[in-house]
Scaffold this active site. Structure first.
Site, mmCIF file in Angstrom:
data_model
loop_
_atom_site.group_PDB
_atom_site.id
_atom_site.type_symbol
_atom_site.label_atom_id
_atom_site.label_comp_id
_atom_site.label_asym_id
_atom_site.label_seq_id
_atom_site.Cartn_x
_atom_site.Cartn_y
_atom_site.Cartn_z
ATOM 1 N N CYS A 167 40.257 32.270 37.077
ATOM 2 C CA CYS A 167 39.739 33.383 36.274
ATOM 3 C C CYS A 167 40.822 34.131 35.487
ATOM 4 O O CYS A 167 40.486 35.005 34.673
ATOM 5 C CB CYS A 167 39.002 34.370 37.166
ATOM 6 S SG CYS A 167 37.818 33.589 38.280
ATOM 7 N N HIS A 306 38.534 43.697 36.115
ATOM 8 C CA HIS A 306 38.079 42.331 36.387
ATOM 9 C C HIS A 306 36.623 42.388 36.836
ATOM 10 O O HIS A 306 35.806 41.597 36.385
ATOM 11 C CB HIS A 306 38.978 41.678 37.434
ATOM 12 C CG HIS A 306 38.647 40.253 37.703
ATOM 13 N ND1 HIS A 306 38.638 39.295 36.712
ATOM 14 C CD2 HIS A 306 38.286 39.614 38.852
ATOM 15 C CE1 HIS A 306 38.297 38.126 37.232
ATOM 16 N NE2 HIS A 306 38.078 38.293 38.528
ATOM 17 N N HIS A 341 30.464 36.286 33.867
ATOM 18 C CA HIS A 341 31.838 35.926 34.219
ATOM 19 C C HIS A 341 32.168 34.584 33.581
ATOM 20 O O HIS A 341 31.653 33.543 33.991
ATOM 21 C CB HIS A 341 31.966 35.848 35.732
ATOM 22 C CG HIS A 341 33.382 35.737 36.217
ATOM 23 N ND1 HIS A 341 34.459 35.530 35.382
ATOM 24 C CD2 HIS A 341 33.909 35.807 37.487
ATOM 25 C CE1 HIS A 341 35.570 35.466 36.093
ATOM 26 N NE2 HIS A 341 35.258 35.638 37.369
#
Length: 412
Positions: A167, A306, A341
């Site tokens: 990520c 995040h 995401h």
């Protein structure tokens, strides 16, 4: 490396995006300001053990300007990369191909690269008695395929970096490009990331891990709830984002102006756990980014978190923010609630969102928060707020594997 190379500002002169919120960077910013979600219920493949799931899918037709034979070379994620890069390159006002190829670079991030092409080849191999594997499977699947296509399209010959750090991939690619340019190795860099893993095999793996939020029964678009007490996990998204970086002197020489300055990059590694985040590592990345930008915590006016909406992840990130900025010391929101995401592409898309917030003077809200004990320590933005453009913005990307990246931008 000369002192001039180290001290010269690196400008962001172009941005582009392709996401469930729309086909470009303005559509992204508009949706974030309006609180409009791109998350919807996806059908899955129940007969093959993949029940319906909430995700933020791109509905735009991709690669329609290419001849079929050329489009055939691309996995979905590289088609998205080309789409976002085209917007960023045009936005920067650069010629069709780099004027000085040996001084122009590309840095790209992706988590799984061509996962759709990989699924296609495995399905063909396992299901068909006489499988016909696509002859371009290898070049579609390889992690550097998107960066390779971008380098060829725009004549980028100084360097090609491909980062696959889960990520944090695209955020780290942007940060490493910043370092490369400070070293004097390039005057222009096309940076960003792309991800397209909403195929049954990838989704099944995420479902098996138990970190995906179930679709909200009343409204699937509200399935992702970062910082909310009722958060249940992440919602996958797909898409791409691109930015053009230039040394200030190069941009000025051609009459270009800065959308923002890429001022700082911090990177750390937890070295603790494959999937559990660590506040110590996140704090190190944040402090390193602020130090690199030459600013104090009080000079930051917004953090794009995040914020994946996992129970542990949001809690740990709020702790790391409190350590650096103090209790409720900086406004924070998580835009993943609306665009999902994007895994390896998330850092790039969220940095584009930050550039848009800086340009427009509007901070996006963290959607779907009804009640949150985390607000005792974090100043979670519930409604769109005005932004003081004299302040800096931080964008966080924290990855499985323990890789942490924080990026800092400010006005020119």
């Amino acid at each position: 490396m000369s002192a001039d190379a180290r001290s010269e500002a690196i400008w962001i002169t172009g941005i582009g995006a392709c996401s469930a919120l729309g086909p470009d960077a303005d559509a992204l910013a508009d949706a974030l300001e309006q609180g409009r979600s791109g998350v919807a219920l996806q059908p899955g493949e129940p007969a093959r053990g993949v029940p319906p799931f909430a995700a933020a899918a791109v509905t735009l037709a991709l690669g329609q300007d290419m001849p079929p034979a050329q489009r055939n070379l691309h996995d979905r994620h590289s088609l998205m990369a080309l789409h976002a890069a085209r917007e960023a390159w045009a936005h920067a006002g650069l010629p069709a191909t780099a004027a000085a190829p040996e001084r122009s670079a590309v840095a790209w991030g992706t988590g799984l690269g061509g996962s759709n092409a990989l699924q296609q080849s495995y399905t063909e191999h396992l299901v068909k008695e006489v499988p016909r594997i696509h002859p371009y499977t290898v070049v579609r699947v390889m992690a550097n395929s998107a960066a390779s296509h971008l380098a060829m399209k725009y004549g980028l010959k100084a360097a090609m970096l491909t980062i696959s750090n889960a990520c944090a991939s695209s955020a780290q690619a942007i940060g490493e490009a910043l370092m490369l340019m400070r070293q004097g190795r390039a005057d222009v860099a096309l940076v960003g990331g792309s991800e397209a893993m909403l195929n049954p095999g990838s989704v099944a793996a995420w479902q098996a891990m138990g970190v995906m939020a179930a679709a909200d029964a009343e409204d699937p678009s509200r399935s992702c709830r970062p910082f909310d007490d009722a958060r249940k996990g992440l919602v996958l998204g797909e898409g791409s984002a691109a930015l053009v970086l230039e040394t200030a002197s190069h941009a000025r020489a051609r009459g270009a102006s800065a959308l923002a300055v890429l001022a700082g990059y911090g990177h750390s590694v937890d070295a603790v756990h494959l999937s559990r985040p660590d506040a110590d590592g996140q704090e190190r990345a944040l402090r390193a980014a602020l130090k690199d930008a030459g600013i104090e915590p009080g000079q930051v006016g917004y953090v794009n978190a995040h914020g994946t909406a996992t129970d542990v992840g949001d809690t740990v990130e709020c702790e790391s923010l409190m350590r650096v900025f103090g209790q409720r010391g900086v406004p924070v929101s998580a835009t993943k609630a609306l665009h999902g995401h994007l895994i390896g592409a998330g850092g790039a898309l969220e940095l584009v969102a930050c550039v848009q917030a800086l340009r427009r003077g509007k901070l996006p809200a963290s959607a779907n928060v009804r009640s949150s004990v985390l607000e005792e320590i974090a100043d979670v933005i519930r409604e769109t707020r005005d932004f003081d453009r004299s302040k800096a913005i931080v964008s966080n990307s924290f990855a499985f594997g323990g890789s942490n990246v924080s990026l800092v931008i400010n006005a020119a």
